[in-house]
Scaffold this active site. Structure first.
Site, mmCIF file in Angstrom:
data_model
loop_
_atom_site.group_PDB
_atom_site.id
_atom_site.type_symbol
_atom_site.label_atom_id
_atom_site.label_comp_id
_atom_site.label_asym_id
_atom_site.label_seq_id
_atom_site.Cartn_x
_atom_site.Cartn_y
_atom_site.Cartn_z
ATOM 1 N N HIS A 191 0.767 -1.204 0.440
ATOM 2 C CA HIS A 191 -0.205 0.015 -0.103
ATOM 3 C C HIS A 191 0.291 1.217 -0.237
ATOM 4 O O HIS A 191 0.355 1.941 -0.361
ATOM 5 C CB HIS A 191 -1.149 0.121 1.359
ATOM 6 C CG HIS A 191 -2.167 -0.676 0.937
ATOM 7 N ND1 HIS A 191 -2.282 -2.046 1.649
ATOM 8 C CD2 HIS A 191 -2.610 -0.948 0.123
ATOM 9 C CE1 HIS A 191 -3.458 -2.517 1.261
ATOM 10 N NE2 HIS A 191 -3.755 -2.124 0.406
ATOM 11 N N GLU A 433 -11.385 -11.226 -3.985
ATOM 12 C CA GLU A 433 -10.212 -10.592 -3.872
ATOM 13 C C GLU A 433 -8.970 -11.804 -2.296
ATOM 14 O O GLU A 433 -9.035 -11.827 -2.509
ATOM 15 C CB GLU A 433 -9.844 -9.447 -3.033
ATOM 16 C CG GLU A 433 -10.596 -7.950 -2.272
ATOM 17 C CD GLU A 433 -9.890 -6.964 -1.916
ATOM 18 O OE1 GLU A 433 -8.883 -6.745 -2.045
ATOM 19 O OE2 GLU A 433 -11.221 -6.094 -1.224
ATOM 20 N N ASP A 457 -4.293 -7.954 -3.428
ATOM 21 C CA ASP A 457 -4.176 -9.081 -2.385
ATOM 22 C C ASP A 457 -5.188 -11.011 -3.100
ATOM 23 O O ASP A 457 -4.129 -11.636 -1.926
ATOM 24 C CB ASP A 457 -6.193 -8.891 -1.414
ATOM 25 C CG ASP A 457 -5.529 -7.915 -0.198
ATOM 26 O OD1 ASP A 457 -4.515 -7.545 -0.084
ATOM 27 O OD2 ASP A 457 -6.792 -6.169 -0.607
ATOM 28 N N CYS A 504 -8.936 -4.371 -11.174
ATOM 29 C CA CYS A 504 -8.150 -3.265 -10.466
ATOM 30 C C CYS A 504 -7.126 -3.541 -9.386
ATOM 31 O O CYS A 504 -6.300 -2.682 -9.204
ATOM 32 C CB CYS A 504 -9.150 -2.632 -9.589
ATOM 33 S SG CYS A 504 -10.132 -3.381 -7.892
#
Ligand code: PEP
Ligand code: MG
Length: 573
Positions: A191, A433, A457, A504
């Protein structure tokens, strides 16, 4: 002396500046004890290092006065105060005198003692002060090990060199004048890397030797695209730097021409390119590069930046502005995805979970805090009055979660309507995910209006490989037959029931992987806007019917090498 260090490029961009080293939580020190005859000398070394650090902080404050907000200056003052704190200074003196520790070892021991106190604190703000302590100790440590103390140099800005970095820290870095970050650990899919790309802050991760090999004040040349840094560049390097800058500018001009062009394959199929966004700037850029909309608006970044949970009005304004900025193209707001490595400063994300990646994160956290979730849904519902938007739910593992969210969303819309705002319930989608959600996707299709696969993920959970752990090296990769088969399964299921499916995760933004994703059936990509034009260029060079003919061969690949061979063969066909 000139050295080249290589790691992984995590956020592109070139930067030239002087290094500011933040030492890791455990300082690596040489000798532990010194003979009695050296105790005085060690005490003097420590005093000199403390004095040099104090001077440095004073000089930094003067330099920043007027350039930074009072809040940011307080941060500098706090560092200066820590330097005079008896808990630190007297304790160091005692450790050297009584235990005959070397100055470095005393520094490390006292740092660890204080860190243990900080770590036990419940208040996340106070807990985060550990970084301030580390910062200041890192500076003292640097002075202890250098004959010539570092001085603030030049105006090119600083490059932070650290062991690792939390996404929330990055948000503060630019305000402090940091122009790039180099980290010993970390992964391009973390992240923090996503945040750095969003801030357009060059980031190179995975250089274990960075902390030992770079000192405060060393000049660094950072290439965030290729994951390369040059320490103490020579004149030839500096010439290369300038020419790389020019090359980048030329490349950008070439890409600019694609802004108004359709994303159409050679054989005429239109592909939708949406943007991932975390900030106002991302949304503006998404619009500027002609994105079909925002496919993933990470709302948690609003929560990461503030010490208080943002209220309904604050959220509403941010969401409304994003909708307005996209001017009629839909914005997909992902509800709060806190937890695991995304810890907010207000303390919503639970601390001390034994296994946070499998813990209370994403929709699980939202369902734990009714008030926070309902506030967010109302803020999104209000923004729907200004243009098309959608709601996307993170970390869905079962159908029941979606049914509850749908109900809560309807309730939020009803509450907003009672205030006289005419809005309809927005389309609701699920992030895919969690592997079980992907395998059992048929059970979710009638509960959603669209799906978006979060491969970041999904890959970590499917392969049982932590996306932030660089020690696992290449194991974290979407190029695994299991990942591709699961993607094909989700895409096929969506196509059969006419439920749109996007990807995404970061893999959607890699132009080299575009042929693979098209062959698997993907028609909607969502990626950081800074990569959108490159992806458009790559897709415009693809022949979809030929890719589809080669899909069975892709799904037959038995390992990563097989998938890479498929990609190579496709590129050269
Ligand atoms: C993902 O997991 O792929 C995703 C897009 O979400 P995030 O990276 O924010 O976890
Ligand atoms: Mg995710």
């Amino acid at each position: 002396m000139r050295r080249v260090l290589t790691g992984h490029g995590a956020s592109r961009g070139l930067a030239l500046g002087s290094a500011r080293v933040r030492m890791p939580r455990t300082l690596g020190v040489g000798e532990r004890h010194v003979p009695a005859a050296r105790v005085r000398g060690e005490l003097q070394r420590l005093q000199h290092a403390l004095a040099a650090t104090r001077d440095e902080m004073r000089a930094l404050r003067e330099k920043l006065q007027g350039a930074l907000s009072d809040d940011a200056l307080e941060f500098v003052d706090l560092h200066a105060l820590l330097l005079d704190d008896p808990e630190l200074v007297q304790a160091l003196d005692t450790l050297i005198r009584q235990e005959r520790y070397s100055a470095s070892h005393a520094l490390r021991v006292q740092r660890d003692r204080l860190a243990a106190v900080f770590e036990r604190m419940d208040d996340p703000y106070l807990k985060a002060r550990l970084d301030d302590l580390d910062h200041i100790i890192g500076r003292v440590h640097a002075h202890l090990h250098r004959r010539e103390p570092a001085t603030a140099r030049g105006t090119a800005g600083e490059i932070l060199v650290c062991d690792n970095l939390a996404p929330s820290e990055l948000a503060q870095l630019q305000a402090q004048g940091v122009v790039a970050v180099v980290s010993a650990g970390g992964s391009p899919l973390s992240h923090s890397a996503i945040m750095a790309r969003s801030l357009y802050l060059p980031l190179v991760v995975g250089i274990p030797e960075a902390l030992a090999g770079i000192g405060d004040g060393d000049v660094l040349m950072v290439d965030g695209e290729n994951g390369r840094i040059v320490v103490d560049p020579d004149p030839a390097d500096l010439r290369d730097y300038r020419s790389l800058q020019q090359q980048e500018a030329r490349e950008l001009r070439g890409l600019e021409r694609l802004r108004s062009k359709p994303t159409r394959t050679l054989d005429g199929t239109d592909i939708a390119l949406y943007a991932n966004a975390e900030s106002r700037e991302d949304v503006a850029r998404a619009h500027a590069v002609g994105a079909a909309g925002v496919g993933l608006y990470r709302t948690e970044f609003l929560f990461l930046q503030s010490e208080q949970t943002p209220g309904e009005d604050e959220q509403f304004l941010a969401y409304r502005d994003a909708v307005l900025a996209m001017d009629g193209r839909p914005v997909t707001f992902r509800t709060l995805d806190l937890g695991a490595d995304k810890a907010d400063r207000a303390g919503l994300a639970l601390a001390n979970e034994d296994n946070p990646a499998l813990g209370v994160r994403g929709v699980r956290l939202s369902l734990l805090y009714d008030h926070v979730f309902d506030t967010q849904l109302r803020a999104i519902a209000r923004a729907a009055a200004y243009g098309p938007l959608r709601v996307l739910v993170p970390m869905v593992s079962c159908r029941e979660e979606l049914l509850i969210v749908r109900k809560r969303l309807r309730r939020a819309v009803a509450a907003v309507r009672r205030r006289g705002v005419a809005v309809e319930p927005p389309p609701l989608g699920a992030m895919i995910e969690v592997p079980a959600a992907a395998i059992g996707v048929h059970g979710l299709l009638d509960a959603v209006d669209f799906l978006s696969v979060g491969t970041n993920d999904l890959v970590q959970y499917l392969l049982a490989v932590d996306r932030n752990n660089d020690a696992l090296g290449d194991l974290y990769s979407p190029l695994h037959p299991g990942v591709l088969r699961l993607l094909a399964h989700v895409l096929d299921a969506g196509a059969q029931r006419q439920v749109p499916v996007a990807v995404c995760g970061e893999m959607a933004g890699d132009p080299l992987l575009a042929p693979l994703l098209l062959a698997l059936g993907l028609r909607e990509f969502s990626l950081h806007p800074s990569h959108l034009l490159e992806l458009r260029r790559a897709i415009r060079e693809c022949d979809l019917s030929r890719l589809l003919a080669r899909r069975p061969a892709l799904l037959r690949a038995r390992d990563r090498r097989g998938i890479e061979r498929w990609l190579d063969a496709t590129a050269s066909a």
